[in-house]
Structure formats: C-alpha cells, structure tokens
Design a protein around this motif. Structure first.
Motif, short mmCIF file in Angstrom:
data_model
loop_
_atom_site.label_atom_id
_atom_site.label_comp_id
_atom_site.label_asym_id
_atom_site.label_seq_id
_atom_site.Cartn_x
_atom_site.Cartn_y
_atom_site.Cartn_z
N GLN A 1 0.84 -1.18 0.00
CA GLN A 1 0.00 0.00 0.00
C GLN A 1 0.88 1.24 0.00
OE1 GLN A 1 -3.20 -0.23 -0.30
NE2 GLN A 1 -3.84 1.88 -0.05
N VAL A 2 0.49 2.23 -0.78
CA VAL A 2 1.23 3.48 -0.88
C VAL A 2 0.37 4.60 -0.35
CG1 VAL A 2 2.29 5.12 -2.47
CG2 VAL A 2 2.54 2.67 -2.87
N GLN A 3 0.96 5.45 0.44
CA GLN A 3 0.26 6.65 0.90
C GLN A 3 1.00 7.88 0.39
OE1 GLN A 3 -0.02 6.14 5.20
NE2 GLN A 3 -2.11 5.41 4.98
N LEU A 4 0.21 8.86 -0.04
CA LEU A 4 0.75 10.11 -0.54
C LEU A 4 0.23 11.26 0.32
CD1 LEU A 4 0.07 9.54 -4.34
CD2 LEU A 4 2.23 9.22 -3.16
N VAL A 5 1.12 12.11 0.76
CA VAL A 5 0.73 13.23 1.60
C VAL A 5 1.23 14.53 0.96
CG1 VAL A 5 0.86 14.30 3.87
CG2 VAL A 5 0.79 11.80 3.66
N GLU A 6 0.28 15.36 0.54
CA GLU A 6 0.63 16.64 -0.07
C GLU A 6 0.75 17.73 0.99
OE1 GLU A 6 -2.43 14.99 -3.24
OE2 GLU A 6 -2.34 15.11 -1.07
N SER A 7 1.54 18.72 0.68
CA SER A 7 1.66 19.90 1.54
C SER A 7 2.11 21.08 0.69
CB SER A 7 2.66 19.65 2.68
OG SER A 7 3.94 19.37 2.14
N GLY A 8 1.99 22.27 1.27
CA GLY A 8 2.47 23.46 0.59
C GLY A 8 1.41 24.34 -0.02
N GLY A 9 0.17 23.90 0.02
CA GLY A 9 -0.89 24.74 -0.52
C GLY A 9 -1.15 25.95 0.37
N GLY A 10 -1.98 26.86 -0.11
CA GLY A 10 -2.31 28.03 0.68
C GLY A 10 -2.90 29.13 -0.17
N LEU A 11 -2.92 30.31 0.42
CA LEU A 11 -3.46 31.50 -0.24
C LEU A 11 -2.31 32.39 -0.69
CD1 LEU A 11 -5.83 33.44 -0.94
CD2 LEU A 11 -5.65 34.29 1.42
N VAL A 12 -2.35 32.82 -1.93
CA VAL A 12 -1.29 33.66 -2.47
C VAL A 12 -1.91 34.68 -3.43
CG1 VAL A 12 -0.79 32.10 -4.39
CG2 VAL A 12 1.00 33.62 -3.54
N GLN A 13 -1.28 35.81 -3.56
CA GLN A 13 -1.76 36.82 -4.50
C GLN A 13 -1.32 36.47 -5.92
OE1 GLN A 13 -0.37 40.64 -3.07
NE2 GLN A 13 -2.29 40.97 -1.96
N ALA A 14 -2.08 36.95 -6.87
CA ALA A 14 -1.72 36.75 -8.27
C ALA A 14 -0.29 37.25 -8.52
CB ALA A 14 -2.70 37.48 -9.17
N GLY A 15 0.45 36.45 -9.28
CA GLY A 15 1.85 36.77 -9.54
C GLY A 15 2.81 36.12 -8.56
N GLY A 16 2.27 35.58 -7.48
CA GLY A 16 3.10 34.96 -6.46
C GLY A 16 3.49 33.53 -6.79
N SER A 17 4.14 32.89 -5.83
CA SER A 17 4.65 31.53 -6.02
C SER A 17 4.28 30.64 -4.84
CB SER A 17 6.17 31.54 -6.17
OG SER A 17 6.58 32.28 -7.29
N LEU A 18 4.16 29.38 -5.13
CA LEU A 18 4.00 28.35 -4.11
C LEU A 18 4.77 27.12 -4.56
CD1 LEU A 18 0.18 28.39 -3.19
CD2 LEU A 18 2.08 29.02 -1.69
N ARG A 19 5.18 26.32 -3.59
CA ARG A 19 5.83 25.05 -3.88
C ARG A 19 5.08 23.94 -3.18
NH1 ARG A 19 11.48 22.47 -1.78
NH2 ARG A 19 12.14 21.42 -3.69
N LEU A 20 4.52 23.04 -3.96
CA LEU A 20 3.82 21.90 -3.41
C LEU A 20 4.78 20.72 -3.28
CD1 LEU A 20 0.48 21.97 -5.45
CD2 LEU A 20 1.08 23.21 -3.36
N SER A 21 4.57 19.94 -2.22
CA SER A 21 5.35 18.73 -2.02
C SER A 21 4.40 17.55 -1.84
CB SER A 21 6.23 18.86 -0.77
OG SER A 21 7.13 19.93 -0.89
N CYS A 22 4.86 16.40 -2.25
CA CYS A 22 4.08 15.18 -2.08
C CYS A 22 5.05 14.07 -1.66
CB CYS A 22 3.36 14.81 -3.36
SG CYS A 22 2.50 13.22 -3.30
N ALA A 23 4.90 13.63 -0.43
CA ALA A 23 5.76 12.58 0.10
C ALA A 23 5.04 11.24 0.03
CB ALA A 23 6.14 12.90 1.53
N ALA A 24 5.75 10.23 -0.42
CA ALA A 24 5.15 8.91 -0.61
C ALA A 24 5.80 7.88 0.30
CB ALA A 24 5.30 8.47 -2.06
N THR A 25 4.98 6.94 0.77
CA THR A 25 5.51 5.78 1.47
C THR A 25 5.65 4.64 0.47
OG1 THR A 25 3.31 4.98 2.05
CG2 THR A 25 4.36 6.51 3.59
N GLY A 26 6.32 3.58 0.88
CA GLY A 26 6.43 2.42 0.00
C GLY A 26 7.71 2.41 -0.79
N SER A 27 7.91 1.30 -1.48
CA SER A 27 9.19 1.08 -2.17
C SER A 27 9.09 1.21 -3.68
CB SER A 27 9.70 -0.32 -1.83
OG SER A 27 8.74 -1.28 -2.22
N ILE A 28 7.94 1.65 -4.19
CA ILE A 28 7.78 1.72 -5.64
C ILE A 28 8.03 3.10 -6.20
CG2 ILE A 28 6.15 -0.20 -5.73
CD1 ILE A 28 3.89 1.90 -5.88
#
Length: 119
Positions: A1-28
């Motif tokens: 079984q694989v689990q994925l956990v996203e982070s990094g979302g939020g509120l930003v003004q137009a023209g701004g930047s965000l970085r999303l991350s997704c960490a996975a468990t498992g060996s695949i």
C-alpha cells in the motif's frame, strides 16, 4: 500500500509563487511516474504535470513556462514549483503515483491540497 501526503498549498496573491510537495511511502517510488492534477469547483480533474522514473516531464499548456515538476527519489518526494500564479490556478491540487509492477497496474492518489490565488 502506498500513501501520498501533499503539503504546501495556501493562499497567495496573483503573480506569487507556491511550492507543493508530495511525500510517498512504500518502495515503488523510484520506478513510478508521478503527477500533479488539479480540480476547480464545478470542473473535472485535469493533469497539470507529470514526471517519469527517468525524469522525463510533461506539462499542460496552461502551465508551461510557469510551473516546474521535479522529484527526489532519495526522499520519495515529488514537487511542483508554481510561479506567476493566476486566479484561474485556484483549485485543489492532487498528487498521483502510477505504474506497472510485474503484470499489475497500480495508481494511488493523495488527499489534495488547496491552492487559492487572489486577484
């Protein structure tokens, strides 16, 4: 079984930047293709970007030149760097991992992270 956990979302003004991350468990992780999808209210889920196990990337036309997908196999993590954000980028962003192991296809989704871009 694989689990994925996203982070990094939020509120930003137009023209701004965000970085999303997704960490996975498992060996695949290392043998899998990874992707980011998004779904805005009332719209279908759509592919934003994907990256293969060999590092090949693919982007939707509406993010080309603004978003960058990358992966760190040592950390089992995929990233989405989002620059020059627009209000129309507002959506829930989902991470997905998929591939084929032996003769079985697999795919797993994360729970999503909200990105809101204000004008």
């Amino acid at each position: 079984q694989v689990q994925l956990v996203e982070s990094g979302g939020g509120l930003v003004q137009a023209g701004g930047s965000l970085r999303l991350s997704c960490a996975a468990t498992g060996s695949i992780f290392g043998i899998s293709t990874l992707g980011w999808y998004r779904q805005a209210p009332g719209k279908q889920r759509e592919l934003v970007a994907s990256i293969t196990s060999f590092g090949g990337t693919n982007y939707a036309d509406f993010v080309k030149g603004r978003f960058t997908i990358s992966r760190d196999n040592a950390k089992n993590t995929v990233y989405l760097q989002m620059n020059s954000l627009k209000p129309e980028d507002t959506a829930v962003y989902y991470c997905k991992i998929w591939g084929r192991l032996l003769k079985y296809d697999y795919e797993y989704w994360g729970q999503g992270t909200q990105v809101t871009v204000s004008s």
